[in-house]
Design a protein around this motif. Structure first.
Motif, PDB file in Angstrom:
ATOM      1  N   GLY A  12       0.785  -1.232   0.000  1.00 30.88           N
ATOM      2  CA  GLY A  12       0.000   0.000   0.000  1.00 30.88           C
ATOM      3  C   GLY A  12       0.812   1.275   0.000  1.00 30.88           C
ATOM      4  N   GLU A  13       2.125   1.163  -0.233  1.00 32.54           N
ATOM      5  CA  GLU A  13       2.999   2.341  -0.226  1.00 32.54           C
ATOM      6  C   GLU A  13       3.936   2.344  -1.422  1.00 32.54           C
ATOM      7  N   PRO A  14       3.423   2.442  -2.648  1.00 25.05           N
ATOM      8  CA  PRO A  14       4.316   2.475  -3.818  1.00 25.05           C
ATOM      9  C   PRO A  14       5.201   3.707  -3.782  1.00 25.05           C
ATOM     10  N   GLU A  15       6.446   3.559  -4.232  1.00 28.36           N
ATOM     11  CA  GLU A  15       7.369   4.689  -4.196  1.00 28.36           C
ATOM     12  C   GLU A  15       8.383   4.592  -5.323  1.00 28.36           C
ATOM     13  N   LEU A  16       8.935   5.738  -5.680  1.00 30.49           N
ATOM     14  CA  LEU A  16      10.033   5.780  -6.642  1.00 30.49           C
ATOM     15  C   LEU A  16      11.297   5.358  -5.919  1.00 30.49           C
ATOM     16  N   GLY A  17      12.071   4.495  -6.554  1.00 32.75           N
ATOM     17  CA  GLY A  17      13.283   4.049  -5.906  1.00 32.75           C
ATOM     18  C   GLY A  17      14.060   3.078  -6.762  1.00 32.75           C
ATOM     19  N   TYR A  18      15.007   2.415  -6.132  1.00 32.87           N
ATOM     20  CA  TYR A  18      15.921   1.511  -6.819  1.00 32.87           C
ATOM     21  C   TYR A  18      15.651   0.064  -6.411  1.00 32.87           C
ATOM     22  N   VAL A  19      15.919  -0.840  -7.342  1.00 33.92           N
ATOM     23  CA  VAL A  19      15.762  -2.269  -7.092  1.00 33.92           C
ATOM     24  C   VAL A  19      16.907  -2.996  -7.795  1.00 33.92           C
ATOM     25  N   SER A  20      17.351  -4.068  -7.178  1.00 32.73           N
ATOM     26  CA  SER A  20      18.424  -4.880  -7.737  1.00 32.73           C
ATOM     27  C   SER A  20      17.838  -5.969  -8.626  1.00 32.73           C
ATOM     28  N   LEU A  21      18.252  -6.003  -9.882  1.00 32.60           N
ATOM     29  CA  LEU A  21      17.832  -7.056 -10.798  1.00 32.60           C
ATOM     30  C   LEU A  21      18.184  -8.428 -10.233  1.00 32.60           C
ATOM     31  N   ARG A  22      19.388  -8.574  -9.709  1.00 27.15           N
ATOM     32  CA  ARG A  22      19.825  -9.867  -9.164  1.00 27.15           C
ATOM     33  C   ARG A  22      18.917 -10.324  -8.031  1.00 27.15           C
ATOM     34  N   GLU A  23      18.563  -9.390  -7.137  1.00 27.71           N
ATOM     35  CA  GLU A  23      17.696  -9.768  -6.021  1.00 27.71           C
ATOM     36  C   GLU A  23      16.320 -10.188  -6.517  1.00 27.71           C
ATOM     37  N   VAL A  24      15.762  -9.443  -7.465  1.00 26.78           N
ATOM     38  CA  VAL A  24      14.437  -9.772  -7.995  1.00 26.78           C
ATOM     39  C   VAL A  24      14.466 -11.142  -8.675  1.00 26.78           C
ATOM     40  N   MET A  25      15.541 -11.449  -9.368  1.00 23.96           N
ATOM     41  CA  MET A  25      15.651 -12.731 -10.065  1.00 23.96           C
ATOM     42  C   MET A  25      15.606 -13.914  -9.096  1.00 23.96           C
ATOM     43  N   PHE A  26      16.030 -13.701  -7.846  1.00 27.27           N
ATOM     44  CA  PHE A  26      16.083 -14.796  -6.882  1.00 27.27           C
ATOM     45  C   PHE A  26      14.865 -14.873  -5.967  1.00 27.27           C
ATOM     46  N   VAL A  27      13.924 -13.943  -6.102  1.00 27.58           N
ATOM     47  CA  VAL A  27      12.690 -14.014  -5.311  1.00 27.58           C
ATOM     48  C   VAL A  27      11.915 -15.250  -5.762  1.00 27.58           C
ATOM     49  N   GLU A  28      11.456 -16.013  -4.777  1.00 24.52           N
ATOM     50  CA  GLU A  28      10.692 -17.212  -5.101  1.00 24.52           C
ATOM     51  C   GLU A  28       9.408 -17.225  -4.285  1.00 24.52           C
ATOM     52  N   GLY A  29       8.299 -17.401  -4.972  1.00 24.66           N
ATOM     53  CA  GLY A  29       6.993 -17.454  -4.333  1.00 24.66           C
ATOM     54  C   GLY A  29       6.540 -18.886  -4.124  1.00 24.66           C
ATOM     55  N   PRO A  30       5.269 -19.048  -3.815  1.00 25.12           N
ATOM     56  CA  PRO A  30       4.718 -20.395  -3.624  1.00 25.12           C
ATOM     57  C   PRO A  30       4.923 -21.257  -4.873  1.00 25.12           C
TER      58      PRO A  30
END
Length: 112
Positions: free
Chosen positions: A61-79
């Motif tokens: 509920g708090e979207p914001e402008l900012g930075y994200v690491s491609l490597r970290e996103v690639m390793f996120v694993e859901g159900p």
């Protein structure tokens, strides 16, 4: 599952970072978590090839402008081993500031 960044999308993100600093850019790519509300609309990538800038919404509920690491996103694993995906049908038409304004108002990233 889609590839998070094609060579063309990566090149556009890098180009935006190198040539269009301080410009209200149209997002290049949209990533999302198919199991939840996390969404990223990205406009730039640093020359390190990992650090991306854009509208980041972790679904809290708090979207914001900012930075994200491609490597970290690639390793996120859901159900069930689900991974973050690229919205292959995303067709942005507005600058990032308009998506950010709408997201703040709606408390989540929305199509405009």
């Amino acid at each position: 599952m889609s590839v998070l960044l094609t060579p063309e999308l990566r090149a556009k993100l890098l180009q935006n970072n190198a040539t269009a600093r301080d410009t209200d850019l149209i997002p290049v790519v949209k990533w999302f978590a198919p199991w939840g509300a996390a969404t990223w609309l990205l406009t730039e990538m640093e020359q390190d090839g990992d650090t991306c800038f854009g509208l980041c919404d972790l679904g809290l509920g708090e979207p914001e402008l900012g930075y994200v690491s491609l490597r970290e996103v690639m390793f996120v694993e859901g159900p069930y081993g689900l991974k973050i995906e690229r919205d292959e049908h995303f067709n942005p038409t507005k600058p990032l500031s308009e998506y950010a304004s709408a997201a703040r108002r709606e408390r989540k990233v929305v199509e405009i």
